[in-house]
Motif scaffolding. Structure first.
Motif, PDB file in Angstrom:
ATOM      1  N   ILE A  44       0.961  -0.569  -0.156  1.00 41.59           N
ATOM      2  CA  ILE A  44      -0.100   0.290   0.206  1.00 41.59           C
ATOM      3  C   ILE A  44       0.775   1.095  -0.064  1.00 41.59           C
ATOM      4  CG2 ILE A  44      -1.882   1.309   1.428  1.00 41.59           C
ATOM      5  CD1 ILE A  44      -0.699  -2.079   2.083  1.00 41.59           C
ATOM      6  N   ILE A  45       0.637   1.869  -0.910  1.00 40.45           N
ATOM      7  CA  ILE A  45       1.744   3.237  -0.918  1.00 40.45           C
ATOM      8  C   ILE A  45       0.619   4.970  -1.340  1.00 40.45           C
ATOM      9  CG2 ILE A  45       3.457   4.283  -2.628  1.00 40.45           C
ATOM     10  CD1 ILE A  45       3.635   1.522  -4.185  1.00 40.45           C
ATOM     11  N   ASN A  46       1.218   5.854  -0.374  1.00 40.69           N
ATOM     12  CA  ASN A  46       1.046   6.702   0.271  1.00 40.69           C
ATOM     13  C   ASN A  46       1.576   7.400  -1.340  1.00 40.69           C
ATOM     14  OD1 ASN A  46       0.370   9.113   0.898  1.00 40.69           O
ATOM     15  ND2 ASN A  46       0.072   8.751   2.761  1.00 40.69           N
ATOM     16  N   VAL A  47       0.814   7.434  -2.446  1.00 44.88           N
ATOM     17  CA  VAL A  47       1.931   8.191  -3.660  1.00 44.88           C
ATOM     18  C   VAL A  47       1.915   9.677  -3.184  1.00 44.88           C
ATOM     19  CG1 VAL A  47       0.911   7.029  -4.831  1.00 44.88           C
ATOM     20  CG2 VAL A  47       0.249   8.305  -4.565  1.00 44.88           C
ATOM     21  N   SER A  48       0.811  10.189  -2.514  1.00 46.63           N
ATOM     22  CA  SER A  48       1.021  11.551  -1.427  1.00 46.63           C
ATOM     23  C   SER A  48       2.404  11.528  -0.411  1.00 46.63           C
ATOM     24  CB  SER A  48       0.300  12.834  -1.310  1.00 46.63           C
ATOM     25  OG  SER A  48      -0.957  12.033  -2.191  1.00 46.63           O
ATOM     26  N   LYS A  49       2.720  10.954   0.505  1.00 44.82           N
ATOM     27  CA  LYS A  49       3.736  10.966   1.108  1.00 44.82           C
ATOM     28  C   LYS A  49       5.026  10.484   0.138  1.00 44.82           C
ATOM     29  CE  LYS A  49       0.823  13.900   4.044  1.00 44.82           C
ATOM     30  NZ  LYS A  49      -0.049  14.248   2.507  1.00 44.82           N
ATOM     31  N   GLY A  50       5.330   9.935  -0.158  1.00 47.40           N
ATOM     32  CA  GLY A  50       5.742   8.640  -0.597  1.00 47.40           C
ATOM     33  C   GLY A  50       6.613   8.123   0.651  1.00 47.40           C
ATOM     34  N   ILE A  51       5.473   7.162   1.092  1.00 46.85           N
ATOM     35  CA  ILE A  51       5.384   6.643   1.523  1.00 46.85           C
ATOM     36  C   ILE A  51       4.729   5.178   1.355  1.00 46.85           C
ATOM     37  CG2 ILE A  51       6.273   7.730   4.379  1.00 46.85           C
ATOM     38  CD1 ILE A  51       3.761   7.532   5.179  1.00 46.85           C
ATOM     39  N   TYR A  60      -4.522  -6.587   7.339  1.00 44.27           N
ATOM     40  CA  TYR A  60      -4.802  -5.144   8.011  1.00 44.27           C
ATOM     41  C   TYR A  60      -3.365  -4.954   7.976  1.00 44.27           C
ATOM     42  CZ  TYR A  60      -8.408  -6.944  10.808  1.00 44.27           C
ATOM     43  OH  TYR A  60      -9.900  -7.287  12.058  1.00 44.27           O
ATOM     44  N   PHE A  61      -3.502  -3.307   8.074  1.00 46.78           N
ATOM     45  CA  PHE A  61      -2.321  -2.546   7.624  1.00 46.78           C
ATOM     46  C   PHE A  61      -2.059  -0.869   8.558  1.00 46.78           C
ATOM     47  CE2 PHE A  61      -5.180  -1.646   3.899  1.00 46.78           C
ATOM     48  CZ  PHE A  61      -4.585  -0.233   3.786  1.00 46.78           C
ATOM     49  N   ASP A  62      -1.764  -0.292   8.711  1.00 48.83           N
ATOM     50  CA  ASP A  62      -2.038   0.971   9.152  1.00 48.83           C
ATOM     51  C   ASP A  62      -0.524   1.988   7.802  1.00 48.83           C
ATOM     52  OD1 ASP A  62      -3.223   0.578  11.494  1.00 48.83           O
ATOM     53  OD2 ASP A  62      -1.681  -0.287  12.542  1.00 48.83           O
ATOM     54  N   ILE A  63      -1.096   2.803   8.455  1.00 47.10           N
ATOM     55  CA  ILE A  63      -0.290   4.174   7.020  1.00 47.10           C
ATOM     56  C   ILE A  63      -0.429   5.564   7.108  1.00 47.10           C
ATOM     57  CG2 ILE A  63      -2.096   4.075   4.917  1.00 47.10           C
ATOM     58  CD1 ILE A  63       0.834   4.223   3.231  1.00 47.10           C
ATOM     59  N   ASN A  64       0.386   5.917   7.770  1.00 46.73           N
ATOM     60  CA  ASN A  64       0.638   7.488   8.340  1.00 46.73           C
ATOM     61  C   ASN A  64      -0.158   8.179   7.291  1.00 46.73           C
ATOM     62  OD1 ASN A  64       0.948   6.836  10.777  1.00 46.73           O
ATOM     63  ND2 ASN A  64       3.389   7.998   9.949  1.00 46.73           N
ATOM     64  N   SER A  65      -0.654   9.531   7.254  1.00 42.87           N
ATOM     65  CA  SER A  65      -1.568  10.056   5.881  1.00 42.87           C
ATOM     66  C   SER A  65      -3.066  11.188   6.318  1.00 42.87           C
ATOM     67  CB  SER A  65      -2.246   9.147   5.594  1.00 42.87           C
ATOM     68  OG  SER A  65      -3.435   8.363   5.785  1.00 42.87           O
ATOM     69  N   GLN A  66      -2.941  11.280   5.197  1.00 44.65           N
ATOM     70  CA  GLN A  66      -4.015  13.572   6.097  1.00 44.65           C
ATOM     71  C   GLN A  66      -4.639  12.603   4.464  1.00 44.65           C
ATOM     72  OE1 GLN A  66      -0.853  15.797   4.964  1.00 44.65           O
ATOM     73  NE2 GLN A  66      -1.434  16.898   6.802  1.00 44.65           N
ATOM     74  N   ALA A  67      -5.968  12.935   4.652  1.00 41.53           N
ATOM     75  CA  ALA A  67      -7.055  13.977   3.583  1.00 41.53           C
ATOM     76  C   ALA A  67      -6.968  14.152   2.551  1.00 41.53           C
ATOM     77  CB  ALA A  67      -8.368  14.419   4.173  1.00 41.53           C
ATOM     78  N   MET A  68      -7.154  13.785   1.931  1.00 40.42           N
ATOM     79  CA  MET A  68      -6.585  13.801   0.259  1.00 40.42           C
ATOM     80  C   MET A  68      -5.536  13.237  -0.471  1.00 40.42           C
ATOM     81  SD  MET A  68      -9.362  15.191  -0.862  1.00 40.42           S
ATOM     82  CE  MET A  68      -9.114  15.426  -2.706  1.00 40.42           C
ATOM     83  N   ASP A  69      -4.734  12.177   0.484  1.00 36.25           N
ATOM     84  CA  ASP A  69      -3.703  11.290   0.040  1.00 36.25           C
ATOM     85  C   ASP A  69      -4.067  10.718  -0.806  1.00 36.25           C
ATOM     86  OD1 ASP A  69      -2.018  13.523   1.220  1.00 36.25           O
ATOM     87  OD2 ASP A  69      -1.539  11.595   2.872  1.00 36.25           O
ATOM     88  N   THR A  70      -3.560   9.698  -1.650  1.00 33.10           N
ATOM     89  CA  THR A  70      -3.926   9.264  -3.294  1.00 33.10           C
ATOM     90  C   THR A  70      -3.215   7.469  -2.185  1.00 33.10           C
ATOM     91  OG1 THR A  70      -4.189  10.769  -4.713  1.00 33.10           O
ATOM     92  CG2 THR A  70      -3.605   8.308  -4.515  1.00 33.10           C
ATOM     93  N   LEU A  71      -4.009   6.407  -2.322  1.00 30.13           N
ATOM     94  CA  LEU A  71      -2.977   5.357  -1.796  1.00 30.13           C
ATOM     95  C   LEU A  71      -3.090   4.510  -3.299  1.00 30.13           C
ATOM     96  CD1 LEU A  71      -4.688   4.331   1.300  1.00 30.13           C
ATOM     97  CD2 LEU A  71      -2.678   5.534   1.180  1.00 30.13           C
ATOM     98  N   ARG A  72      -2.058   3.265  -3.388  1.00 28.93           N
ATOM     99  CA  ARG A  72      -2.544   2.701  -4.203  1.00 28.93           C
ATOM    100  C   ARG A  72      -1.754   1.139  -3.744  1.00 28.93           C
ATOM    101  NH1 ARG A  72       0.756   5.201  -8.662  1.00 28.93           N
ATOM    102  NH2 ARG A  72      -0.857   6.679  -8.699  1.00 28.93           N
ATOM    103  N   PHE A  73      -3.035   0.247  -3.931  1.00 29.03           N
ATOM    104  CA  PHE A  73      -2.817  -1.412  -3.919  1.00 29.03           C
ATOM    105  C   PHE A  73      -1.981  -1.734  -5.015  1.00 29.03           C
ATOM    106  CE2 PHE A  73      -5.530   0.625  -0.878  1.00 29.03           C
ATOM    107  CZ  PHE A  73      -5.727   0.369  -0.119  1.00 29.03           C
TER     108      PHE A  73
END
Length: 248
Positions: A44-51, A60-73
Protein backbone atom coordinates in the motif's frame (compact mmCIF):
# COMPACT_ATOMS: atom_id res chain seq x y z
CA UNK A 1 22.67 9.64 39.32
CA UNK A 2 25.08 10.67 36.60
CA UNK A 3 23.45 8.24 34.17
CA UNK A 4 19.95 9.56 34.80
CA UNK A 5 20.30 12.96 33.08
CA UNK A 6 21.78 11.60 29.81
CA UNK A 7 19.07 8.92 29.72
CA UNK A 8 16.28 11.47 30.24
CA UNK A 9 17.82 13.68 27.58
CA UNK A 10 17.82 10.79 25.08
CA UNK A 11 14.20 9.99 25.92
CA UNK A 12 13.22 13.65 25.47
CA UNK A 13 15.12 13.79 22.16
CA UNK A 14 13.40 10.65 20.89
CA UNK A 15 10.02 12.09 21.79
CA UNK A 16 10.76 15.38 20.00
CA UNK A 17 11.97 13.63 16.85
CA UNK A 18 8.93 11.37 16.78
CA UNK A 19 6.50 14.25 17.37
CA UNK A 20 8.08 16.34 14.60
CA UNK A 21 8.07 13.47 12.13
CA UNK A 22 4.38 12.75 12.74
CA UNK A 23 3.17 16.35 12.73
CA UNK A 24 0.08 16.73 10.60
CA UNK A 25 -0.23 13.01 9.86
CA UNK A 26 -2.75 10.51 11.18
CA UNK A 27 -2.65 6.74 11.17
CA UNK A 28 -5.19 5.24 8.78
CA UNK A 29 -6.24 1.75 9.87
CA UNK A 30 -7.13 -0.37 6.87
CA UNK A 31 -8.26 -3.88 6.06
CA UNK A 32 -8.10 -5.56 2.65
CA UNK A 33 -11.09 -7.78 1.95
CA UNK A 34 -11.45 -10.37 -0.79
CA UNK A 35 -12.96 -13.82 -1.06
CA UNK A 36 -10.14 -14.94 -3.36
CA UNK A 37 -6.39 -14.87 -2.98
CA UNK A 38 -4.07 -14.18 -0.06
CA UNK A 39 -4.42 -10.73 1.48
CA UNK A 40 -0.88 -10.87 2.84
CA UNK A 41 1.96 -8.92 1.27
CA UNK A 42 -0.10 -6.32 -0.61
CA UNK A 43 1.94 -3.13 -0.93
CA UNK A 44 0.00 0.00 0.00
CA UNK A 45 1.70 3.17 -1.21
CA UNK A 46 0.79 6.67 -0.09
CA UNK A 47 1.87 8.30 -3.34
CA UNK A 48 1.19 11.76 -1.91
CA UNK A 49 3.70 11.28 0.92
CA UNK A 50 6.10 8.83 -0.70
CA UNK A 51 5.71 6.17 2.02
CA UNK A 52 4.49 2.58 1.90
CA UNK A 53 3.51 -0.35 4.12
CA UNK A 54 2.73 -4.02 3.51
CA UNK A 55 -0.44 -5.80 4.65
CA UNK A 56 -0.21 -8.65 7.16
CA UNK A 57 -1.55 -12.18 6.65
CA UNK A 58 -5.07 -11.05 7.60
CA UNK A 59 -4.99 -8.02 5.28
CA UNK A 60 -4.59 -5.38 8.00
CA UNK A 61 -2.29 -2.37 7.69
CA UNK A 62 -1.65 1.07 9.22
CA UNK A 63 -0.29 3.93 7.15
CA UNK A 64 0.37 7.57 8.05
CA UNK A 65 -1.59 9.92 5.87
CA UNK A 66 -3.85 12.95 5.52
CA UNK A 67 -7.18 13.62 3.87
CA UNK A 68 -6.89 13.84 0.06
CA UNK A 69 -3.78 11.63 0.01
CA UNK A 70 -3.85 8.96 -2.68
CA UNK A 71 -3.30 5.32 -1.77
CA UNK A 72 -2.28 2.75 -4.36
CA UNK A 73 -2.64 -0.99 -3.74
CA UNK A 74 -0.17 -3.16 -5.65
CA UNK A 75 -0.09 -6.95 -5.71
CA UNK A 76 0.34 -9.68 -8.32
CA UNK A 77 -2.79 -11.30 -6.89
CA UNK A 78 -5.14 -8.32 -7.27
CA UNK A 79 -5.86 -5.64 -9.84
CA UNK A 80 -4.30 -2.23 -9.25
CA UNK A 81 -6.54 -0.21 -6.93
CA UNK A 82 -6.35 3.52 -6.18
CA UNK A 83 -8.16 5.30 -3.36
CA UNK A 84 -8.32 8.94 -2.26
CA UNK A 85 -8.53 9.30 1.54
CA UNK A 86 -11.48 11.21 3.01
CA UNK A 87 -11.69 12.96 6.39
CA UNK A 88 -14.34 10.46 7.52
CA UNK A 89 -11.97 7.55 6.93
CA UNK A 90 -9.99 8.43 10.06
CA UNK A 91 -13.12 7.79 12.15
CA UNK A 92 -13.68 4.36 10.60
CA UNK A 93 -11.99 1.44 12.30
CA UNK A 94 -10.92 -0.17 10.10
CA UNK A 95 -11.49 1.19 6.58
CA UNK A 96 -12.39 -1.74 4.32
CA UNK A 97 -10.76 -1.92 0.89
CA UNK A 98 -12.34 -4.54 -1.43
CA UNK A 99 -9.77 -5.70 -3.99
CA UNK A 100 -10.62 -7.54 -7.18
CA UNK A 101 -8.73 -10.71 -8.09
CA UNK A 102 -6.37 -10.39 -11.04
CA UNK A 103 -7.68 -13.03 -13.42
CA UNK A 104 -5.99 -11.70 -16.55
CA UNK A 105 -2.68 -13.38 -15.80
CA UNK A 106 -0.79 -10.10 -16.05
CA UNK A 107 1.74 -9.54 -13.27
CA UNK A 108 3.92 -6.66 -12.27
CA UNK A 109 7.62 -6.77 -13.00
CA UNK A 110 10.25 -7.05 -10.26
CA UNK A 111 8.00 -8.86 -7.81
CA UNK A 112 10.01 -10.17 -4.86
CA UNK A 113 8.79 -13.57 -3.67
CA UNK A 114 9.42 -14.42 -0.03
CA UNK A 115 9.00 -17.76 1.67
CA UNK A 116 5.69 -17.89 3.53
CA UNK A 117 5.49 -19.53 6.93
CA UNK A 118 4.23 -23.11 6.90
CA UNK A 119 1.83 -22.42 9.77
CA UNK A 120 -0.82 -19.76 9.61
CA UNK A 121 -2.18 -18.76 13.02
CA UNK A 122 -5.99 -18.94 13.25
CA UNK A 123 -8.58 -18.71 16.00
CA UNK A 124 -8.19 -22.48 16.44
CA UNK A 125 -4.44 -22.30 17.12
CA UNK A 126 -3.09 -22.92 20.60
CA UNK A 127 -0.88 -20.57 22.62
CA UNK A 128 -0.32 -16.80 22.31
CA UNK A 129 -0.95 -15.26 18.91
CA UNK A 130 1.82 -13.50 16.90
CA UNK A 131 0.56 -10.06 17.98
CA UNK A 132 0.27 -11.14 21.61
CA UNK A 133 3.90 -12.27 21.51
CA UNK A 134 5.03 -8.99 19.92
CA UNK A 135 3.11 -6.97 22.52
CA UNK A 136 4.61 -9.00 25.37
CA UNK A 137 8.09 -8.40 23.97
CA UNK A 138 7.45 -4.68 23.47
CA UNK A 139 6.31 -4.23 27.08
CA UNK A 140 9.02 -6.33 28.78
CA UNK A 141 12.12 -4.97 30.44
CA UNK A 142 12.91 -1.48 31.69
CA UNK A 143 14.01 0.74 28.78
CA UNK A 144 12.23 -1.05 25.90
CA UNK A 145 8.67 -0.38 27.20
CA UNK A 146 9.44 3.33 27.61
CA UNK A 147 10.86 3.65 24.09
CA UNK A 148 7.93 1.74 22.59
CA UNK A 149 5.49 3.93 24.55
CA UNK A 150 7.10 7.07 23.13
CA UNK A 151 7.38 5.93 19.51
CA UNK A 152 3.82 4.60 19.50
CA UNK A 153 4.68 0.94 18.95
CA UNK A 154 2.84 -0.19 22.08
CA UNK A 155 -0.34 1.63 21.05
CA UNK A 156 0.01 0.25 17.53
CA UNK A 157 0.36 -3.33 18.81
CA UNK A 158 -2.64 -2.94 21.14
CA UNK A 159 -4.68 -1.74 18.18
CA UNK A 160 -3.32 -4.62 16.08
CA UNK A 161 -4.39 -7.05 18.81
CA UNK A 162 -7.96 -5.75 18.60
CA UNK A 163 -7.85 -6.18 14.82
CA UNK A 164 -6.45 -9.68 15.18
CA UNK A 165 -9.21 -10.76 17.56
CA UNK A 166 -11.81 -9.21 15.29
CA UNK A 167 -10.29 -11.12 12.38
CA UNK A 168 -10.52 -14.35 14.39
CA UNK A 169 -14.24 -13.70 14.97
CA UNK A 170 -14.72 -13.19 11.23
CA UNK A 171 -12.89 -16.46 10.47
CA UNK A 172 -15.09 -18.31 12.97
CA UNK A 173 -18.24 -16.64 11.62
CA UNK A 174 -17.41 -17.69 8.04
CA UNK A 175 -16.58 -21.22 9.19
CA UNK A 176 -20.14 -21.63 10.46
CA UNK A 177 -21.88 -19.45 7.85
CA UNK A 178 -19.71 -19.59 4.70
CA UNK A 179 -19.97 -17.08 1.81
CA UNK A 180 -22.04 -19.52 -0.26
CA UNK A 181 -24.63 -19.70 2.52
CA UNK A 182 -24.70 -15.91 2.88
CA UNK A 183 -25.35 -15.62 -0.86
CA UNK A 184 -28.09 -18.22 -1.17
CA UNK A 185 -29.88 -17.69 2.14
CA UNK A 186 -29.38 -13.97 2.84
CA UNK A 187 -28.87 -12.57 -0.70
CA UNK A 188 -25.47 -11.09 0.21
CA UNK A 189 -23.45 -10.68 -3.03
CA UNK A 190 -20.54 -13.12 -2.94
CA UNK A 191 -17.96 -10.34 -3.32
CA UNK A 192 -19.42 -8.65 -0.21
CA UNK A 193 -19.50 -11.78 1.98
CA UNK A 194 -16.36 -10.99 3.95
CA UNK A 195 -17.40 -7.35 4.29
CA UNK A 196 -20.73 -8.49 5.75
CA UNK A 197 -18.92 -10.80 8.17
CA UNK A 198 -16.95 -7.82 9.50
CA UNK A 199 -20.18 -5.85 9.74
CA UNK A 200 -21.93 -8.68 11.59
CA UNK A 201 -19.24 -9.44 14.19
CA UNK A 202 -19.43 -5.85 15.45
CA UNK A 203 -22.88 -6.73 16.81
CA UNK A 204 -22.81 -7.64 20.52
CA UNK A 205 -25.28 -10.52 20.11
CA UNK A 206 -23.20 -12.01 17.30
CA UNK A 207 -20.06 -11.74 19.46
CA UNK A 208 -21.81 -13.58 22.29
CA UNK A 209 -23.13 -16.27 19.95
CA UNK A 210 -19.61 -16.96 18.62
CA UNK A 211 -18.21 -17.39 22.14
CA UNK A 212 -20.63 -20.23 22.99
CA UNK A 213 -19.28 -23.72 22.27
CA UNK A 214 -20.58 -25.31 20.17
CA UNK A 215 -21.95 -22.43 18.13
CA UNK A 216 -25.71 -22.63 17.57
CA UNK A 217 -25.85 -21.92 13.83
CA UNK A 218 -29.65 -21.69 13.75
CA UNK A 219 -29.60 -19.04 16.50
CA UNK A 220 -26.72 -17.20 14.82
CA UNK A 221 -28.57 -17.07 11.51
CA UNK A 222 -31.61 -15.67 13.28
CA UNK A 223 -29.50 -12.86 14.72
CA UNK A 224 -27.91 -11.88 11.42
CA UNK A 225 -31.15 -11.85 9.42
CA UNK A 226 -32.00 -8.19 10.23
CA UNK A 227 -28.31 -7.30 9.96
CA UNK A 228 -28.28 -8.67 6.41
CA UNK A 229 -31.23 -6.44 5.49
CA UNK A 230 -29.45 -3.38 6.89
CA UNK A 231 -26.23 -4.33 5.11
CA UNK A 232 -28.01 -4.68 1.76
CA UNK A 233 -29.53 -1.23 2.27
CA UNK A 234 -26.04 0.18 2.82
CA UNK A 235 -24.81 -1.46 -0.39
CA UNK A 236 -27.73 -0.05 -2.36
CA UNK A 237 -27.09 3.43 -0.96
CA UNK A 238 -23.43 3.24 -1.98
CA UNK A 239 -24.39 2.02 -5.47
CA UNK A 240 -26.83 4.93 -5.87
CA UNK A 241 -24.14 7.42 -4.80
CA UNK A 242 -21.69 5.97 -7.32
CA UNK A 243 -24.34 6.14 -10.06
CA UNK A 244 -25.17 9.77 -9.23
CA UNK A 245 -21.49 10.70 -9.26
CA UNK A 246 -21.08 9.18 -12.72
CA UNK A 247 -24.10 11.02 -14.14
CA UNK A 248 -23.11 14.44 -12.72
Amino acid sequence: MRCTKPFLFVVFLLFQVFAFAQQGLKSLHGKIISNEGSKEGVTIINVSKGIFVVSDDAGYFDINSQAMDTLRFISPTFLLYTYVIKDADFDRDPVLFPLERNKSGEILEEIIITKKPSHIYTYKSKGPSPVERKLASATSGIITPLINLINGRTAMLKKALLYEREGFRVEKFLDYIPPERLTTQFNIPYDYAEGFAFYAVLNDKVKEALVITPVDVHYLEGIITPLAVDFLDLINQDDKKMLNNKTE
